[in-house]
Design a protein around this motif. Structure first.
Motif, PDB file in Angstrom:
ATOM      1  N   ALA A   1      43.547  45.369  46.157  1.00  0.00           N
ATOM      2  CA  ALA A   1      43.307  44.073  46.808  1.00  0.00           C
ATOM      3  C   ALA A   1      42.431  44.250  48.048  1.00  0.00           C
ATOM      4  O   ALA A   1      41.434  43.545  48.230  1.00  0.00           O
TER       5      ALA A   1
ATOM      6  N   PHE B   1      38.799  45.244  47.238  1.00  0.00           N
ATOM      7  CA  PHE B   1      37.917  44.306  46.555  1.00  0.00           C
ATOM      8  C   PHE B   1      37.552  43.059  47.364  1.00  0.00           C
ATOM      9  O   PHE B   1      36.686  42.311  46.937  1.00  0.00           O
ATOM     10  N   VAL B   2      38.230  42.858  48.498  1.00  0.00           N
ATOM     11  CA  VAL B   2      37.872  41.664  49.288  1.00  0.00           C
ATOM     12  C   VAL B   2      36.393  41.669  49.682  1.00  0.00           C
ATOM     13  O   VAL B   2      35.681  40.695  49.432  1.00  0.00           O
TER      14      VAL B   2
ATOM     15  N   MET C   1      34.134  41.021  46.677  1.00  0.00           N
ATOM     16  CA  MET C   1      34.136  39.656  46.180  1.00  0.00           C
ATOM     17  C   MET C   1      33.516  38.684  47.172  1.00  0.00           C
ATOM     18  O   MET C   1      32.997  37.643  46.774  1.00  0.00           O
ATOM     19  N   THR C   2      33.552  39.062  48.455  1.00  0.00           N
ATOM     20  CA  THR C   2      32.832  38.246  49.430  1.00  0.00           C
ATOM     21  C   THR C   2      31.345  38.261  49.093  1.00  0.00           C
ATOM     22  O   THR C   2      30.673  37.227  49.099  1.00  0.00           O
TER      23      THR C   2
ATOM     24  N   VAL D   1      30.689  35.985  46.244  1.00  0.00           N
ATOM     25  CA  VAL D   1      30.613  34.564  46.620  1.00  0.00           C
ATOM     26  C   VAL D   1      29.218  34.248  47.164  1.00  0.00           C
ATOM     27  O   VAL D   1      28.603  33.246  46.795  1.00  0.00           O
TER      28      VAL D   1
ATOM     29  N   LEU E   1      33.124  32.356  39.938  1.00  0.00           N
ATOM     30  CA  LEU E   1      33.899  33.342  40.684  1.00  0.00           C
ATOM     31  C   LEU E   1      35.141  33.750  39.888  1.00  0.00           C
ATOM     32  O   LEU E   1      35.430  34.941  39.735  1.00  0.00           O
ATOM     33  N   PHE E   2      35.858  32.762  39.373  1.00  0.00           N
ATOM     34  CA  PHE E   2      37.071  33.076  38.618  1.00  0.00           C
ATOM     35  C   PHE E   2      36.744  33.856  37.345  1.00  0.00           C
ATOM     36  O   PHE E   2      37.411  34.826  37.008  1.00  0.00           O
TER      37      PHE E   2
ATOM     38  N   THR F   1      35.872  37.274  38.194  1.00  0.00           N
ATOM     39  CA  THR F   1      37.058  38.011  38.622  1.00  0.00           C
ATOM     40  C   THR F   1      37.820  38.535  37.405  1.00  0.00           C
ATOM     41  O   THR F   1      38.278  39.673  37.392  1.00  0.00           O
TER      42      THR F   1
ATOM     43  N   ARG G   1      35.943  41.444  36.050  1.00  0.00           N
ATOM     44  CA  ARG G   1      36.082  42.604  36.926  1.00  0.00           C
ATOM     45  C   ARG G   1      37.441  43.275  36.717  1.00  0.00           C
ATOM     46  O   ARG G   1      37.532  44.507  36.640  1.00  0.00           O
TER      47      ARG G   1
END
Lengths: 174, 265
Positions: B163, B166-167, B170-171, B174, B207-208, B211, B214
């Motif tokens: 978690a 990956f923040v 994933m930023t 976005v 994004l979803f 995800t 990924r």
């Protein structure tokens, strides 16, 4: 846990953190994507994954990582603040929503009802927590902690139903 | 947003920075619980003094702390004010319509103000002096006893690492999606509230879906590299409990015991 579950829970927790950091500025009540992400995760993932993801997210916030809405966190204190009930009840909300959608949903016009009921659980639990935490009367706490969030919450339910519905088609072929 | 997760940590080499993070987290929680159980006016002042001493020793600087508290201060003040004006019990000093100031209202307003302030100061101090990596290691080590009831602790700590890892990725994702949608003509900062909320949908979908992809890819990569869950793994970072930790631990516990024995009783 299976390898696939570990990977999904970790990555979706990251997504939930990311959504929590985004706030759309609106008059009066800030429109955070945190609750929206919880609704979408509940409506899309299977119960075990959805609940683990939200539990992991709360755990990260509990130990002090700045993962809650707006990038703010004061660690364990976040849960003791009057708004702590809203955080804790995410677990109830996501459990209810994911179990209901995975068991009963053939997506139709009523699928909007599940996120709505899940939001009601979240708001009511948050309200009761707020009332006892602040020692206000039921009526005053209702107008401070629940009423202002009703309209944004309904908007989120509409968006989440729409998004989860399409995502489930793509992901689970349901 | 890019560096949010590291945003709060203020690197340093002070006495507080060098304490074992497990010790810091335990004492933080202990002080918060103690602040919830106290009823006398003197006890929160003693706890605040402990906090002030810790802040001074940590060299993080008061401005960091004040900046952090600012975010919550409106909510705390509002809560205390409502408690002051809306609780009626004990001696009533002043009243108007549904508002009144009573001795009980004043007491709970002041106490809850102190409780929140203590909880926030001590949690902020923990965050400012403990790096996110240390925090994630601490969570894993705190969960360790749960192994006896067959909780998959190793797996949970891996999900935590994933978690946090990956923040930032994933930023970036976005930003890429937003750029892609902008190039197709979406204007994110224009229009009324409803329009702006609608704008979030073209970001959310890709994004979803990305995800999911990924997560699938990561799972495949882990399986291909032979990862099997819930086995004991050694760690490159070890946490050490020093003599200073023992001293601080005993000191805080003693202070809390004394508060309850001498003031609260």
């Amino acid at each position: 846990m299976k390898v696939k579950e570990i990977s999904f829970v970790g990555i979706f927790a990251a997504l939930l953190i990311l959504f929590s950091l985004i706030t759309i500025p609106t008059p009066l009540v800030p429109f955070t994507l945190q609750t929206l992400a919880v609704l979408i995760i509940g409506g899309t993932l299977r119960p075990k994954l959805a609940i683990s993801t939200v539990a992991l997210y709360l755990l990260l916030g509990f130990v002090g990582l700045p993962v809650f809405a707006g990038g703010a966190s004061s660690g364990p204190a976040s849960f003791l603040l009057p708004t702590g009930g809203f955080l804790i009840s995410f677990l109830l909300e996501v459990s209810f929503l994911s179990i209901m959608t995975s068991k009963f949903v053939k997506y139709d016009h009523y699928s909007f009802v599940y996120p709505l009921l899940a939001s009601v659980i979240n708001l009511v639990f948050g309200w009761i927590w707020f009332k006892f935490d602040t020692g206000m009367t039921w009526k005053v706490s209702l107008f401070t902690s629940l009423v202002p969030f009703i309209i944004p919450e309904i908007v989120k339910c509409v968006i989440s139903t729409f998004v989860s519905q399409k995502l489930r088609v793509i992901i689970h072929n349901k | 947003m890019d560096n949010f997760i590291f945003g709060q940590y203020s690197p340093g080499d002070s006495f507080i920075h060098r304490l074992d993070p497990r010790n810091k987290l335990f004492l933080t929680i202990l002080i918060i619980v103690a602040s919830l159980l106290i009823h006398s006016w003197v006890s929160p002042l003693i706890l605040l003094l402990v906090c002030a001493f810790a802040i001074q020793t940590s060299h993080v600087g008061w401005h960091f702390l004040i900046h952090g508290i600012k975010f919550f201060i409106h909510m705390i003040l509002l809560t205390s004010l409502l408690q002051l004006l809306l609780s009626r019990s004990g001696k009533v000093y002043w009243y108007f319509w549904i508002f009144n100031i009573s001795s009980f209202g004043a007491h709970i307003a002041i106490m809850s103000f102190f409780r929140f302030i203590i909880a926030i100061i001590i949690s902020m101090l923990f965050l400012l002096t403990t790096s996110p990596i240390e925090i994630s290691d601490t969570i894993s080590s705190l969960l360790n006893p749960l192994k006896f009831i067959h909780v998959p602790v190793e797996d949970i700590s891996l999900t935590i690492s994933i978690a946090l890892r990956f923040v930032p990725t994933m930023t970036g994702e976005v930003h890429r999606i937003m750029d892609a949608q902008k190039s197709r003509g979406v204007q994110f900062h224009k229009g009324n509230v409803i329009k702006r909320i609608k704008m979030s949908i073209p970001i959310m979908f890709p994004l979803f879906i990305n995800t999911f992809k990924r997560a699938e890819d990561l799972a495949s990569a882990m399986i291909l590299r032979g990862y099997t869950g819930n086995r004991y793994r050694s760690s490159i970072r070890k946490m050490h409990w020093h003599i200073n930790d023992t001293i601080v631990f005993i000191a805080i516990i003693l202070i809390i015991i004394l508060i309850f024995l001498l003031i609260e009783s």
